[in-house]
Design a protein around this motif. Structure first.
Motif, PDB file in Angstrom:
ATOM      1  N   PHE A 183     -16.956  41.203  63.507  1.00 53.12           N
ATOM      2  CA  PHE A 183     -16.552  40.800  64.545  1.00 53.12           C
ATOM      3  C   PHE A 183     -17.767  39.973  65.411  1.00 53.12           C
ATOM      4  CE2 PHE A 183     -13.412  44.216  63.791  1.00 53.12           C
ATOM      5  CZ  PHE A 183     -12.313  43.503  64.209  1.00 53.12           C
ATOM      6  N   SER A 184     -18.803  39.803  64.777  1.00 55.39           N
ATOM      7  CA  SER A 184     -20.035  38.851  65.485  1.00 55.39           C
ATOM      8  C   SER A 184     -19.379  37.354  65.396  1.00 55.39           C
ATOM      9  CB  SER A 184     -21.026  39.287  64.562  1.00 55.39           C
ATOM     10  OG  SER A 184     -21.686  40.363  64.822  1.00 55.39           O
ATOM     11  N   ALA A 185     -18.660  37.003  64.425  1.00 62.60           N
ATOM     12  CA  ALA A 185     -18.061  35.728  64.273  1.00 62.60           C
ATOM     13  C   ALA A 185     -17.274  35.608  65.547  1.00 62.60           C
ATOM     14  CB  ALA A 185     -17.641  35.353  63.003  1.00 62.60           C
ATOM     15  N   ASN A 186     -16.369  36.360  65.775  1.00 58.65           N
ATOM     16  CA  ASN A 186     -15.313  36.224  66.863  1.00 58.65           C
ATOM     17  C   ASN A 186     -16.218  36.161  68.088  1.00 58.65           C
ATOM     18  OD1 ASN A 186     -12.605  35.560  66.903  1.00 58.65           O
ATOM     19  ND2 ASN A 186     -12.315  37.403  67.948  1.00 58.65           N
ATOM     20  N   ALA A 187     -17.143  36.879  68.351  1.00 61.13           N
ATOM     21  CA  ALA A 187     -17.773  36.940  69.786  1.00 61.13           C
ATOM     22  C   ALA A 187     -18.532  35.741  70.177  1.00 61.13           C
ATOM     23  CB  ALA A 187     -18.864  37.946  69.722  1.00 61.13           C
ATOM     24  N   ILE A 188     -18.935  34.887  68.963  1.00 63.42           N
ATOM     25  CA  ILE A 188     -19.463  33.717  69.184  1.00 63.42           C
ATOM     26  C   ILE A 188     -18.332  32.550  69.261  1.00 63.42           C
ATOM     27  CG2 ILE A 188     -20.634  31.853  68.196  1.00 63.42           C
ATOM     28  CD1 ILE A 188     -22.405  33.961  66.708  1.00 63.42           C
ATOM     29  N   VAL A 225      -6.093  30.748  61.723  1.00 64.39           N
ATOM     30  CA  VAL A 225      -5.187  31.457  61.217  1.00 64.39           C
ATOM     31  C   VAL A 225      -5.518  32.380  60.081  1.00 64.39           C
ATOM     32  CG1 VAL A 225      -2.808  30.954  59.880  1.00 64.39           C
ATOM     33  CG2 VAL A 225      -3.423  29.606  61.973  1.00 64.39           C
ATOM     34  N   LEU A 226      -6.365  31.615  59.291  1.00 71.72           N
ATOM     35  CA  LEU A 226      -6.839  32.490  58.341  1.00 71.72           C
ATOM     36  C   LEU A 226      -7.741  33.781  58.787  1.00 71.72           C
ATOM     37  CD1 LEU A 226      -8.285  30.012  55.573  1.00 71.72           C
ATOM     38  CD2 LEU A 226      -6.575  31.738  55.076  1.00 71.72           C
ATOM     39  N   GLN A 227      -8.560  33.756  59.744  1.00 73.73           N
ATOM     40  CA  GLN A 227      -9.023  34.714  60.269  1.00 73.73           C
ATOM     41  C   GLN A 227      -8.126  35.874  60.901  1.00 73.73           C
ATOM     42  OE1 GLN A 227     -12.174  33.168  63.094  1.00 73.73           O
ATOM     43  NE2 GLN A 227     -13.141  35.044  62.371  1.00 73.73           N
ATOM     44  N   GLY A 228      -7.010  35.371  61.166  1.00 70.70           N
ATOM     45  CA  GLY A 228      -6.074  36.261  61.868  1.00 70.70           C
ATOM     46  C   GLY A 228      -5.644  37.134  60.623  1.00 70.70           C
ATOM     47  N   ILE A 229      -5.290  36.828  59.552  1.00 75.06           N
ATOM     48  CA  ILE A 229      -4.689  37.372  58.372  1.00 75.06           C
ATOM     49  C   ILE A 229      -5.749  38.177  57.828  1.00 75.06           C
ATOM     50  CG2 ILE A 229      -3.995  37.065  55.993  1.00 75.06           C
ATOM     51  CD1 ILE A 229      -3.213  34.207  56.558  1.00 75.06           C
ATOM     52  N   TYR A 244     -16.758  45.862  69.485  1.00 76.74           N
ATOM     53  CA  TYR A 244     -17.201  45.151  70.685  1.00 76.74           C
ATOM     54  C   TYR A 244     -18.547  45.102  70.833  1.00 76.74           C
ATOM     55  CZ  TYR A 244     -12.228  45.268  72.406  1.00 76.74           C
ATOM     56  OH  TYR A 244     -10.819  45.082  72.502  1.00 76.74           O
ATOM     57  N   LEU A 245     -19.296  45.389  70.268  1.00 73.70           N
ATOM     58  CA  LEU A 245     -20.884  45.479  70.380  1.00 73.70           C
ATOM     59  C   LEU A 245     -21.365  43.974  70.324  1.00 73.70           C
ATOM     60  CD1 LEU A 245     -23.377  47.186  70.983  1.00 73.70           C
ATOM     61  CD2 LEU A 245     -23.543  47.587  68.431  1.00 73.70           C
ATOM     62  N   PRO A 246     -20.643  43.079  69.438  1.00 71.39           N
ATOM     63  CA  PRO A 246     -21.303  41.868  69.259  1.00 71.39           C
ATOM     64  C   PRO A 246     -20.754  40.997  70.594  1.00 71.39           C
ATOM     65  CG  PRO A 246     -19.933  42.448  67.353  1.00 71.39           C
ATOM     66  CD  PRO A 246     -19.702  43.414  68.320  1.00 71.39           C
ATOM     67  N   GLY A 247     -19.823  41.556  71.492  1.00 70.36           N
ATOM     68  CA  GLY A 247     -19.650  40.973  72.943  1.00 70.36           C
ATOM     69  C   GLY A 247     -20.975  40.938  73.790  1.00 70.36           C
ATOM     70  N   ILE A 248     -21.858  41.722  73.359  1.00 71.49           N
ATOM     71  CA  ILE A 248     -23.189  41.835  74.285  1.00 71.49           C
ATOM     72  C   ILE A 248     -23.891  40.647  74.101  1.00 71.49           C
ATOM     73  CG2 ILE A 248     -25.208  43.136  74.891  1.00 71.49           C
ATOM     74  CD1 ILE A 248     -23.670  45.672  74.193  1.00 71.49           C
ATOM     75  N   PHE A 249     -23.946  40.325  72.753  1.00 66.74           N
ATOM     76  CA  PHE A 249     -25.102  39.160  72.397  1.00 66.74           C
ATOM     77  C   PHE A 249     -24.432  37.957  72.017  1.00 66.74           C
ATOM     78  CE2 PHE A 249     -24.605  41.826  68.463  1.00 66.74           C
ATOM     79  CZ  PHE A 249     -24.045  40.914  67.543  1.00 66.74           C
ATOM     80  N   GLY A 250     -23.116  38.052  71.483  1.00 64.34           N
ATOM     81  CA  GLY A 250     -22.224  36.788  70.830  1.00 64.34           C
ATOM     82  C   GLY A 250     -22.269  35.913  71.914  1.00 64.34           C
ATOM     83  N   PRO A 251     -21.709  36.187  73.141  1.00 69.54           N
ATOM     84  CA  PRO A 251     -21.537  35.008  74.240  1.00 69.54           C
ATOM     85  C   PRO A 251     -22.768  34.394  74.492  1.00 69.54           C
ATOM     86  CG  PRO A 251     -20.341  36.949  74.668  1.00 69.54           C
ATOM     87  CD  PRO A 251     -21.071  37.279  73.657  1.00 69.54           C
ATOM     88  N   LEU A 252     -23.900  35.222  74.595  1.00 69.74           N
ATOM     89  CA  LEU A 252     -25.219  34.550  75.152  1.00 69.74           C
ATOM     90  C   LEU A 252     -25.785  33.582  73.820  1.00 69.74           C
ATOM     91  CD1 LEU A 252     -26.967  37.443  76.853  1.00 69.74           C
ATOM     92  CD2 LEU A 252     -25.760  35.499  77.925  1.00 69.74           C
TER      93      LEU A 252
END
Length: 391
Positions: A20-25, A102-106, A140-148
C-alpha cells in the motif's frame, strides 16, 4: 510473540505495508499531476476512482477463488500483475495512469482478500479482531510517510525519483510476498462443510439485501467510505485554500492517528460476534464531526483542518475492523468468503463515489460545501447503526 503478533503474521503485515506504499504516494501525485496538466476535478476524480471502482467488482470473485485455491497461491500470482501495473507509472502519462489504476484495482481486490481471509482462518476467534486491525493498521501506515515523500518528489521535480520508487515497491512486495507463509496448513484452500454449497458470485448480490447483518454493515461502510474517498482525493487540492494548511501534514496526521488507534485500541474492538450499537453510532458521529470540521477550516483556520484529520483517523481506524470482524462471526461459513468480499466491495464503491461524485459537486460549488455534503451523509446514517437489542 503469539497470536496476531507472531512472526508469520508480522511478515504479512510488512507485506501489506509495502503493497500500500505505492497508493499512498499516488494519492497525492495523481491529483497534483492532473491539475498541472489542466484536468478538472471531475477528470481527476474519475482517474482516482477507477482504482477502487474496479476493485469493487472483483472482491466477491476474489473471495470465491481464495476459498478454492487458498490465499497464498492467489497472493503470489497477483503480486506479479501488480508489479507490471506499478511499472506503467514510470513511463506513461494520465491515460496510462488510468490503465494502471484499473490493473491495480484488480490486484488489490485479490491481495487484500487473500490477506484478510487468510488471517481470519488462521487466528483463533479471540485474536481475530486484532489480526484484522493490525492488517488495517499496516495498510494505512504508508499514509504517514507516503504523502510527504510524494510532495517532495513533486516540489523537487524529480520524475526519476517517482519511477524508482514505483520499481522499488514492486520488487519489495514480490520478494516479501513470495517468501511469506502462514501457520501450518491454514493458508490452504478450505473445504466447504458437508451439505453446504458454495455461493455463486451472482447470487451473493441478492444476499446484500436479504441478509440483515450484511445489509446494515454495507450501508454504514458505503456511506463512511464516500467521506474517506472525498478526503483522500481532494485534500491535496483543498489544502491550498486553508491558510497555513498542508495536505502532507493533514494526511500524515490522519494516517498516524489511524495507526496509533488501531494498535493501542485493537483489543477494544469487539470480537464476540455481537452488535454494539452505541459503539458503532459513536464512530459514525466522529466521522460526521470530522467532515464538518474539514469543511469549516477554509473559513475558521488550520486548527479545524487538522482536528478533522484527527477525528477522521479515529473513525477510519475503528469502523472497518469492527464491521469486518462482526461479519466474520455472523455470516454462513459456506458463503462467508464471497459475502465478506461483497462487503469490502461496498467500501471500495464508497471511496470511488467519494472521488467520482464529489468532484462535480466541488466543481459546481466549492470544496468546503462538498465536505459539508459529506457531513450530512454521515449524520444521516447514525440512526441506522442502532439495533434495539444488541446481538
Amino acid at each position: 510473540m503469539k497470536g496476531a503478533l507472531s512472526w508469520p503474521f508480522l511478515r504479512l503485515y510488512v507485506l501489506t505495508l509495502l503493497y500500500f506504499s505505492a497508493n499512498a504516494i499516488l494519492n497525492v501525485m495523481i491529483p497534483l499531476k492532473g491539475e498541472s496538466l489542466g484536468a478538472n476535478n471531475t477528470a481527476i476524480g474519475v482517474i482516482m476512482g477507477a482504482y477502487l471502482f474496479t476493485t469493487m467488482f472483483f472482491r466477491p470473485s476474489a473471495g470465491r477463488w481464495i476459498q478454492k485455491y487458498g490465499p497464498m497461491k492467489v497472493l503470489r500470482t497477483i503480486l506479479l500483475i501488480n508489479a507490471f501495473a506499478l511499472m506503467l507509472y514510470s513511463f506513461t502519462g494520465l491515460e496510462g495512469y488510468f490503465a494502471a489504476r484499473v490493473l491495480q484495482g484488480i490486484c488489490t481486490a485479490f491481495f487484500s482478500m487473500a490477506l484478510q481471509l487468510g488471517i481470519i482462518d488462521a487466528l483463533p476467534d479471540k485474536d481475530r479482531s486484532q489480526g484484522i486491525s493490525m492488517y488495517s493498521l499496516c495498510s494505512y501506515l504508508p499514509g504517514i510517510f507516503g504523502p510527504l515523500l510524494a510532495l517532495g518528489m513533486w516540489q523537487n521535480g524529480g520524475p526519476y525519483g517517482f519511477s524508482l520508487a514505483m520499481v522499488a515497491i514492486a520488487v519489495g512486495t514480490g520478494v516479501v510476498g513470495f517468501t511469506a507463509k502462514m501457520d501450518g496448513n491454514k493458508s490452504e484452500a478450505r473445504a466447504v462443510p458437508a451439505g453446504q454449497v458454495p455461493m455463486s458470485v451472482a447470487k451473493s448480490f441478492g444476499e446484500l439485501f436479504k441478509n440483515p447483518h450484511l445489509f446494515r454493515c454495507s450501508v454504514l461502510m458505503l456511506t463512511a467510505s464516500v467521506v474517506f474517498g472525498a478526503v483522500t482525493t481532494f485534500v491535496p487540492l483543498y489544502a491550498e485554500q486553508v491558510k497555513h494548511g498542508s495536505a502532507g501534514v493533514y494526511l500524515m496526521i490522519q494516517a498516524g492517528v489511524i495507526v496509533l488507534s488501531r494498535f493501542f485500541l485493537r483489543k477494544k474492538i469487539p470480537s464476540d460476534g455481537k452488535w454494539h450499537s452505541r459503539y458503532v453510532m459513536g464512530v459514525m458521529l466522529l466521522l460526521t464531526l470530522a467532515a464538518q470540521s474539514v469543511s469549516y477550516s477554509a473559513a475558521a483556520g488550520v486548527a479545524f483542518f487538522y482536528a478533522g484529520a484527527t477525528l477522521m483517523g479515529v473513525a477510519q481506524a475503528l469502523l472497518y475492523p469492527t464491521l469486518t470482524t462482526y461479519l466474520s462471526f455472523v455470516l454462513p461459513q459456506a458463503s462467508r468468503n464471497v459475502l465478506i468480499g461483497l462487503f469490502i466491495a461496498t467500501a471500495d464503491l464508497g471511496v470511488s463515489m467519494g472521488a467520482i461524485l464529489m468532484g462535480p459537486i466541488a466543481d459546481l460549488s466549492s470544496y468546503s460545501f462538498m465536505y459539508t455534503v459529506c457531513a450530512i451523509l454521515g449524520v444521516s446514517v447514525i440512526g441506522f447503526a442502532y439495533m434495539r437489542n444488541d446481538m
